[in-house]
Design a protein around this motif. Structure first.
Motif, PDB file in Angstrom:
ATOM      1  N   ARG A   7       1.301   4.100  -2.973  1.00 40.53           N
ATOM      2  CA  ARG A   7       0.694   5.435  -3.152  1.00 40.53           C
ATOM      3  C   ARG A   7       1.597   6.528  -2.593  1.00 40.53           C
ATOM      4  O   ARG A   7       1.379   7.715  -2.844  1.00 40.53           O
ATOM      5  CB  ARG A   7      -0.682   5.472  -2.493  1.00 40.53           C
ATOM      6  CG  ARG A   7      -0.660   5.393  -0.988  1.00 40.53           C
ATOM      7  CD  ARG A   7      -2.090   5.544  -0.394  1.00 40.53           C
ATOM      8  NE  ARG A   7      -2.024   5.653   1.049  1.00 40.53           N
ATOM      9  CZ  ARG A   7      -1.943   4.604   1.881  1.00 40.53           C
ATOM     10  NH1 ARG A   7      -1.953   3.383   1.378  1.00 40.53           N
ATOM     11  NH2 ARG A   7      -1.860   4.763   3.182  1.00 40.53           N
ATOM     12  N   LYS A   8       2.620   6.088  -1.852  1.00 37.33           N
ATOM     13  CA  LYS A   8       3.592   7.083  -1.328  1.00 37.33           C
ATOM     14  C   LYS A   8       4.955   6.842  -1.980  1.00 37.33           C
ATOM     15  O   LYS A   8       6.002   7.024  -1.372  1.00 37.33           O
ATOM     16  CB  LYS A   8       3.707   6.930   0.187  1.00 37.33           C
ATOM     17  CG  LYS A   8       2.387   7.183   0.930  1.00 37.33           C
ATOM     18  CD  LYS A   8       2.559   7.064   2.431  1.00 37.33           C
ATOM     19  CE  LYS A   8       3.303   8.261   2.980  1.00 37.33           C
ATOM     20  NZ  LYS A   8       3.023   8.462   4.424  1.00 37.33           N
ATOM     21  N   MET A  51       9.886  -3.964  11.408  1.00 33.40           N
ATOM     22  CA  MET A  51       9.659  -4.684  10.146  1.00 33.40           C
ATOM     23  C   MET A  51       9.981  -6.174  10.318  1.00 33.40           C
ATOM     24  O   MET A  51      10.643  -6.565  11.283  1.00 33.40           O
ATOM     25  CB  MET A  51      10.563  -4.101   9.036  1.00 33.40           C
ATOM     26  CG  MET A  51      10.343  -2.619   8.763  1.00 33.40           C
ATOM     27  SD  MET A  51       8.644  -2.332   8.227  1.00 33.40           S
ATOM     28  CE  MET A  51       8.681  -0.554   8.058  1.00 33.40           C
ATOM     29  N   SER A 102       6.235 -11.445   3.176  1.00 31.11           N
ATOM     30  CA  SER A 102       5.295 -10.650   2.353  1.00 31.11           C
ATOM     31  C   SER A 102       5.483 -10.911   0.872  1.00 31.11           C
ATOM     32  O   SER A 102       4.553 -10.732   0.080  1.00 31.11           O
ATOM     33  CB  SER A 102       5.494  -9.156   2.635  1.00 31.11           C
ATOM     34  OG  SER A 102       5.080  -8.896   3.968  1.00 31.11           O
ATOM     35  N   SER A 150       0.837  -1.218   0.000  1.00 24.78           N
ATOM     36  CA  SER A 150       0.000   0.000   0.000  1.00 24.78           C
ATOM     37  C   SER A 150       0.868   1.264   0.000  1.00 24.78           C
ATOM     38  O   SER A 150       0.401   2.347  -0.324  1.00 24.78           O
ATOM     39  CB  SER A 150      -0.924   0.002   1.226  1.00 24.78           C
ATOM     40  OG  SER A 150      -0.171  -0.174   2.409  1.00 24.78           O
TER      41      SER A 150
HETATM   42  N1  LIG Z   1       6.311   1.841   9.420  1.00 21.88           N
HETATM   43  C1  LIG Z   1       5.802   0.738   9.999  1.00 21.88           C
HETATM   44  N2  LIG Z   1       6.239   0.289  11.136  1.00 21.88           N
HETATM   45  N3  LIG Z   1       4.757   0.132   9.364  1.00 21.88           N
HETATM   46  C2  LIG Z   1       4.296  -1.209   9.742  1.00 21.88           C
HETATM   47  C3  LIG Z   1       5.062  -2.215   8.910  1.00 21.88           C
HETATM   48  C4  LIG Z   1       4.683  -3.611   9.370  1.00 21.88           C
HETATM   49  C5  LIG Z   1       5.784  -4.596   8.953  1.00 21.88           C
HETATM   50  N4  LIG Z   1       5.805  -4.753   7.487  1.00 21.88           N
HETATM   51  C6  LIG Z   1       6.888  -5.337   6.925  1.00 21.88           C
HETATM   52  O1  LIG Z   1       7.811  -5.789   7.571  1.00 21.88           O
HETATM   53  C7  LIG Z   1       6.938  -5.420   5.399  1.00 21.88           C
HETATM   54  C8  LIG Z   1       8.193  -4.705   4.907  1.00 21.88           C
HETATM   55  C9  LIG Z   1       7.749  -3.308   4.551  1.00 21.88           C
HETATM   56  C10 LIG Z   1       6.249  -3.385   4.226  1.00 21.88           C
HETATM   57  C11 LIG Z   1       5.824  -4.718   4.739  1.00 21.88           C
HETATM   58  C12 LIG Z   1       4.609  -5.352   4.613  1.00 21.88           C
HETATM   59  C13 LIG Z   1       3.327  -4.807   4.100  1.00 21.88           C
HETATM   60  C14 LIG Z   1       2.893  -5.417   2.755  1.00 21.88           C
HETATM   61  O2  LIG Z   1       2.883  -6.805   2.899  1.00 21.88           O
HETATM   62  P1  LIG Z   1       1.726  -7.605   3.712  1.00 21.88           P
HETATM   63  O3  LIG Z   1       1.637  -6.984   5.086  1.00 21.88           O
HETATM   64  O4  LIG Z   1       0.441  -7.504   2.934  1.00 21.88           O
HETATM   65  O5  LIG Z   1       2.276  -9.006   3.749  1.00 21.88           O
HETATM   66  N5  LIG Z   1       3.206  -3.408   4.058  1.00 21.88           N
HETATM   67  C15 LIG Z   1       3.010  -2.765   5.219  1.00 21.88           C
HETATM   68  O6  LIG Z   1       3.186  -3.247   6.309  1.00 21.88           O
HETATM   69  C16 LIG Z   1       2.535  -1.335   5.068  1.00 21.88           C
HETATM   70  N6  LIG Z   1       1.778  -0.935   6.254  1.00 21.88           N
HETATM   71  C17 LIG Z   1       3.766  -0.442   4.913  1.00 21.88           C
HETATM   72  C18 LIG Z   1       3.365   1.000   4.755  1.00 21.88           C
HETATM   73  C19 LIG Z   1       2.308   1.351   3.891  1.00 21.88           C
HETATM   74  C20 LIG Z   1       1.992   2.703   3.718  1.00 21.88           C
HETATM   75  C21 LIG Z   1       2.721   3.687   4.380  1.00 21.88           C
HETATM   76  C22 LIG Z   1       3.772   3.317   5.232  1.00 21.88           C
HETATM   77  C23 LIG Z   1       4.102   1.968   5.420  1.00 21.88           C
HETATM   78  C24 LIG Z   1       5.550  -5.922   9.603  1.00 21.88           C
HETATM   79  N7  LIG Z   1       6.186  -6.100  10.753  1.00 21.88           N
HETATM   80  O7  LIG Z   1       4.839  -6.732   9.064  1.00 21.88           O
END
Ligand SMILES: N=C(N)NCCC[C@H](NC(=O)[C@@H]1CCC/C1=C\[C@H](COP(=O)(O)O)NC(=O)[C@@H](N)Cc1ccccc1)C(N)=O
Length: 171
Positions: free
Chosen positions: A125-126, A138, A162, A122
């Motif tokens: 979009r940024k 992460m 992911s 998501s």
């Molecule tokens: N800034 C933070 N702390 N945001 C929480 C991150 C949570 C973290 N996410 C990950 O580790 C992976 C790597 C990067 C993106 C990501 C996964 C997923 C896509 O994968 P899926 O979960 O469908 O499997 N995208 C996200 O989480 C998005 N909210 C990232 C985001 C989106 C918009 C603006 C800022 C951040 C986790 N511990 O699960």
């Protein structure tokens, strides 16, 4: 760094950093007195080169990255804004990401600009910008790869629950 209690936040509406003091709840556009002007200037100069053009001082231990995620059928959530039901194999996802990697590393296009249309996260979009994060936020594979990068560097293909990612570290 900033004087006590102050942190840099980002105003999305103005696309500018502002300074917020969590204890006094004060917020202001200009850096609080006591911020080392030389350090701030040097930092802002290097950071503005980042494609997102968003500036802000990292709190201790935090980094800022953008990423391009290609999911596959074994992803922990095989669905995204791009595709409701993702059925490609992990191998296919890696091939797709290799194509993106070549275009980015050849200088044809920036990761931020490709993420907008191609990333299954998501954050597309940024422009893939994940903002500032520290260790513990992460998934481990992503965190280890991101923290191993120098500012400005782009990772090789990184696998996480992911999917598969390219990561660019800004700060
Ligand atoms: N800034 C933070 N702390 N945001 C929480 C991150 C949570 C973290 N996410 C990950 O580790 C992976 C790597 C990067 C993106 C990501 C996964 C997923 C896509 O994968 P899926 O979960 O469908 O499997 N995208 C996200 O989480 C998005 N909210 C990232 C985001 C989106 C918009 C603006 C800022 C951040 C986790 N511990 O699960």
């Amino acid at each position: 760094g900033l004087p006590d209690g102050w942190e840099v936040r980002h105003s999305n509406s103005k696309n500018l950093p502002y300074y917020f003091n969590a204890s006094t709840k004060e917020s202001r556009w200009e850096p609080p007195s006591g911020t080392d002007p030389e350090k701030l200037k040097a930092y802002m100069a290097t950071y503005h080169s980042g494609p997102s053009g968003i500036a802000g001082l990292p709190a201790e231990g935090k980094i800022r990255c953008a990423h391009l995620l290609v999911k596959h059928r074994d992803s922990r959530r095989p669905s995204s804004w791009r595709e409701n039901n993702i059925t490609r194999s992990k191998e296919e996802a890696i091939e797709i990401l290799r194509g993106h990697e070549q275009r980015i590393k050849s200088g044809e296009i920036r990761l931020a600009d490709l993420a907008v249309s191609e990333s299954d996260c998501s954050s597309a979009r940024k422009k893939g910008d994940l903002g500032f994060f520290g260790r513990g936020e992460m998934q481990k594979e992503f965190e280890d790869a991101a923290f191993a990068l120098k500012p400005g560097e782009i990772s090789s293909i990184v696998e996480s629950p992911s999917g598969v990612h390219l990561i660019e570290r800004y700060v």
